[in-house]
Design a protein around this motif. Structure first.
Motif, mmCIF file in Angstrom:
data_model
loop_
_atom_site.group_PDB
_atom_site.id
_atom_site.type_symbol
_atom_site.label_atom_id
_atom_site.label_comp_id
_atom_site.label_asym_id
_atom_site.label_seq_id
_atom_site.Cartn_x
_atom_site.Cartn_y
_atom_site.Cartn_z
ATOM 1 N N LYS A 357 0.823 -1.214 0.000
ATOM 2 C CA LYS A 357 0.000 0.000 0.000
ATOM 3 C C LYS A 357 0.856 1.262 0.000
ATOM 4 O O LYS A 357 0.600 2.208 -0.749
ATOM 5 C CB LYS A 357 -0.921 -0.005 1.219
ATOM 6 N N LEU A 358 1.892 1.280 0.823
ATOM 7 C CA LEU A 358 2.716 2.476 0.981
ATOM 8 C C LEU A 358 3.428 2.849 -0.315
ATOM 9 O O LEU A 358 3.498 4.022 -0.694
ATOM 10 C CB LEU A 358 3.738 2.263 2.098
ATOM 11 N N HIS A 359 3.938 1.829 -1.012
ATOM 12 C CA HIS A 359 4.735 2.101 -2.215
ATOM 13 C C HIS A 359 4.010 1.748 -3.507
ATOM 14 O O HIS A 359 4.619 1.730 -4.581
ATOM 15 C CB HIS A 359 6.069 1.340 -2.132
ATOM 16 N N LYS A 360 2.688 1.447 -3.375
ATOM 17 C CA LYS A 360 1.848 1.185 -4.548
ATOM 18 C C LYS A 360 2.458 0.111 -5.443
ATOM 19 O O LYS A 360 2.570 0.271 -6.663
ATOM 20 C CB LYS A 360 1.611 2.481 -5.329
ATOM 21 N N VAL A 361 2.843 -0.994 -4.835
ATOM 22 C CA VAL A 361 3.419 -2.127 -5.552
ATOM 23 C C VAL A 361 2.289 -3.017 -6.061
ATOM 24 O O VAL A 361 1.311 -3.264 -5.342
ATOM 25 C CB VAL A 361 4.352 -2.949 -4.642
ATOM 26 N N GLU A 362 2.397 -3.489 -7.292
ATOM 27 C CA GLU A 362 1.378 -4.375 -7.864
ATOM 28 C C GLU A 362 1.403 -5.707 -7.119
ATOM 29 O O GLU A 362 2.411 -6.416 -7.139
ATOM 30 C CB GLU A 362 1.656 -4.599 -9.350
ATOM 31 N N ARG A 363 0.285 -6.062 -6.481
ATOM 32 C CA ARG A 363 0.269 -7.280 -5.680
ATOM 33 C C ARG A 363 0.349 -8.542 -6.534
ATOM 34 O O ARG A 363 0.628 -9.627 -6.024
ATOM 35 C CB ARG A 363 -0.931 -7.315 -4.729
ATOM 36 N N GLU A 364 0.110 -8.394 -7.844
ATOM 37 C CA GLU A 364 0.224 -9.554 -8.740
ATOM 38 C C GLU A 364 1.659 -10.076 -8.807
ATOM 39 O O GLU A 364 1.900 -11.216 -9.201
ATOM 40 C CB GLU A 364 -0.241 -9.187 -10.159
ATOM 41 N N ARG A 365 2.635 -9.229 -8.418
ATOM 42 C CA ARG A 365 4.031 -9.650 -8.456
ATOM 43 C C ARG A 365 4.394 -10.576 -7.292
ATOM 44 O O ARG A 365 5.392 -11.296 -7.349
ATOM 45 C CB ARG A 365 4.951 -8.427 -8.404
ATOM 46 N N VAL A 366 3.590 -10.560 -6.228
ATOM 47 C CA VAL A 366 3.960 -11.257 -4.996
ATOM 48 C C VAL A 366 3.987 -12.775 -5.139
ATOM 49 O O VAL A 366 4.989 -13.413 -4.771
ATOM 50 C CB VAL A 366 3.022 -10.834 -3.838
ATOM 51 N N PRO A 367 2.924 -13.443 -5.666
ATOM 52 C CA PRO A 367 2.936 -14.913 -5.692
ATOM 53 C C PRO A 367 4.119 -15.501 -6.459
ATOM 54 O O PRO A 367 4.747 -16.471 -6.004
ATOM 55 C CB PRO A 367 1.601 -15.257 -6.371
ATOM 56 N N ASP A 368 4.450 -14.919 -7.606
ATOM 57 C CA ASP A 368 5.545 -15.461 -8.410
ATOM 58 C C ASP A 368 6.873 -15.332 -7.674
ATOM 59 O O ASP A 368 7.679 -16.270 -7.653
ATOM 60 C CB ASP A 368 5.617 -14.732 -9.759
ATOM 61 N N LEU A 369 7.096 -14.175 -7.050
ATOM 62 C CA LEU A 369 8.358 -13.964 -6.343
ATOM 63 C C LEU A 369 8.431 -14.839 -5.088
ATOM 64 O O LEU A 369 9.497 -15.371 -4.755
ATOM 65 C CB LEU A 369 8.510 -12.487 -5.973
ATOM 66 N N MET A 370 7.309 -15.020 -4.391
ATOM 67 C CA MET A 370 7.292 -15.920 -3.232
ATOM 68 C C MET A 370 7.612 -17.345 -3.655
ATOM 69 O O MET A 370 8.341 -18.067 -2.955
ATOM 70 C CB MET A 370 5.932 -15.872 -2.532
ATOM 71 N N ASN A 371 7.091 -17.732 -4.793
ATOM 72 C CA ASN A 371 7.366 -19.074 -5.304
ATOM 73 C C ASN A 371 8.850 -19.243 -5.628
ATOM 74 O O ASN A 371 9.465 -20.257 -5.309
ATOM 75 C CB ASN A 371 6.519 -19.339 -6.558
ATOM 76 N N LYS A 372 9.450 -18.227 -6.238
ATOM 77 C CA LYS A 372 10.874 -18.287 -6.564
ATOM 78 C C LYS A 372 11.736 -18.352 -5.308
ATOM 79 O O LYS A 372 12.811 -18.963 -5.311
ATOM 80 C CB LYS A 372 11.267 -17.073 -7.404
ATOM 81 N N LEU A 373 11.264 -17.717 -4.234
ATOM 82 C CA LEU A 373 12.011 -17.708 -2.979
ATOM 83 C C LEU A 373 11.634 -18.885 -2.075
ATOM 84 O O LEU A 373 12.107 -18.975 -0.938
ATOM 85 C CB LEU A 373 11.749 -16.399 -2.228
ATOM 86 N N ASN A 374 10.793 -19.780 -2.587
ATOM 87 C CA ASN A 374 10.370 -20.969 -1.839
ATOM 88 C C ASN A 374 9.698 -20.590 -0.516
ATOM 89 O O ASN A 374 9.959 -21.179 0.525
ATOM 90 C CB ASN A 374 11.568 -21.894 -1.583
#
Length: 460
Positions: A357-374
């Motif tokens: 919310k603070l930095h207006k980051v697209e939340r669609e980016r989160v699942p893919d990056l979480m998956n890459k970071l296991n």
């Protein structure tokens, strides 16, 4: 040979989730046992159950016998100090932030051994000298590097003279020489008693010897003597764990460095409280370049990164930020000890939501990056004190990468990760830095990792 610990079908659960599958083991006098495996596999929970430190929200089943007596959680606390000690994974959670290093150790001698103040002080000085901390005896934990704090925590824990030592990742963040010193200190302190070590470091397991249990996702996948498991591993995961040691990594082809400079130093002298640690540092880091920093614990690796970010003033010389269009939050640090950067007052999910919310980051980016970071989605429901050190570090990396940093100072970012995840995370950091045009300053005590993944190397 005396039996010190016997676990019978010990399992640990969080509501409906089984964190540790039923496990039975024995620890005998003068026969070390090492638990080897990935972060989040239940290794630390196992140790916490043995000493009665398991979080109240987790349930355990099975039988825990220590020194031949069956114990419940509360009764185990009566053994702390003189009979059983546990060196926790995070030294910052074991040390008093306001107490000088010498007092952290001397009070153990005063309280547990009833020594007078002068004798306790002299014993503590000897202990600190043994681990290279005599010159830092009057410093508080916040004035020490991560490796120095780890050595202090080991000294304070072993001063009690307990014959049963449980060490949870005792050598993380230490250079090779200091790592070997700590291993020898633990072995010596447990002579005539027992030593149970939790680690993901293959070399630590090799030097300690004795028996090894290999764990993955809460399950024991292999067990046997150190020589048998490390020289002739049978399970595919054990083989993968050993092969992932940085000395076995393939050399990464060094990419063409972009011509766009991000930051430069000129005749830089770094230090703390006006005392110089390293001098005559001159380099320029460019867009997409990965610069590795190596050196002994306490030589100024973390100080260099903090100085470049403006968190510390240079003792002398200049630091020039050349990327004028970057936002302040795009100059970032990944802390060596993630508890220093992540509050435990709310869940990880709340912290992530605040960032989005603070930095207006697209939340669609989160699942893919979480998956890459296991990172499993259910981790977001927990607080920082309810996940492993490795999981917490990967969450810190997730937050940093979502902000598209122009300069990222990664201070020992994989010191809490097992070799398999460490390799994946290191490659992910390097790849994303190059894809996003981020200048990456990568600090590590492992020279193999730095040589094989960095475009440029700075030695302090």
């Amino acid at each position: 040979m005396n039996l010190l610990i016997q676990l019978t079908d010990l399992s640990i659960n969080a509501k409906e989730l089984e964190l540790l599958q039923p496990l039975s083991l024995q620890l005998y006098q003068d026969k070390p046992l090492t638990i080897l495996g990935q972060t989040g596999s239940g290794k630390s929970l196992l140790a916490q159950a043995i000493v009665g430190l398991l979080p109240s929200e987790l349930s355990q089943q099975g039988k825990v016998e220590v020194f031949g007596k069956v114990h419940e959680r509360k009764s185990l606390t009566s053994l702390w100090g003189k009979q059983v000690i546990m060196l926790p994974q995070e030294p910052w959670r074991a040390l008093d932030p306001l107490m000088p290093a010498i007092q952290q150790v001397s009070e153990v001698y005063e309280c547990l051994h009833n020594l007078d103040e002068e004798t306790a002080f002299n014993r503590a000085i000897e202990d600190l000298d043994r681990v290279g901390l005599k010159s830092s005896a009057l410093k508080r934990p916040g004035q020490l590097s991560g490796g120095m704090a780890q050595r202090l925590a080991v000294s304070a824990a072993t001063a009690g003279g307990a014959k049963l030592v449980l060490a949870d990742e005792p050598t993380k963040g230490l250079d090779v020489s200091r790592r070997d010193d700590i291993i020898q200190l633990l072995i010596n302190s447990a002579k005539g008693g027992g030593l149970l070590t939790i680690t993901h470091d293959i070399e630590v397991a090799r030097q300690i010897g004795g028996e090894i249990i290999v764990m993955k996702e809460g399950e024991v996948v292999e067990r046997g003597s150190a020589e048998q498991v490390l020289e002739n591993p049978q399970h595919a995961y054990t083989q993968l764990l050993i092969a992932a040691d940085p000395r076995h990594w393939q050399q990464r082809e060094k990419s063409q460095i972009a011509k766009t400079p991000v930051l430069e130093t000129k005749c830089l002298v770094i230090g703390r409280n006006g005392t110089a640690l390293s001098k005559n540092i001159d380099f320029t880091i460019h867009t997409g370049e990965v610069v590795g920093v190596v050196g002994d614990s306490g030589c100024g690796k973390s100080t260099l990164g903090d100085t470049l970010l403006g968190l510390l003033k240079p003792v002398d010389g200049q630091v020039n930020k050349l990327k004028n269009d970057a936002k302040p939050y795009q100059w970032l640090k990944l802390y060596q000890d993630p508890p220093a950067a992540i509050t435990s007052s709310v869940s990880l999910g709340v912290l992530l939501e605040d960032l989005l919310k603070l930095h207006k980051v697209e939340r669609e980016r989160v699942p893919d990056l979480m998956n890459k970071l296991n990172l499993a989605p259910e981790l977001l429901a927990r607080r920082s004190t309810e996940v492993s050190g490795g999981e917490l570090q990967r969450f810190a990396i997730l937050r940093a990468l979502l902000l598209d940093p122009v300069f990222l100072f990664a201070d020992e970012p994989t010191s809490r990760l097992d070799p398999v995840i460490a390799k994946e995370v290191t490659d992910l950091l390097v790849d994303l830095a190059k894809q996003q045009g981020c200048a990456l300053l990568l600090v590590s005590h492992d020279p193999y990792m730095i040589e094989k993944r960095c475009d440029t190397v700075v030695r302090l």
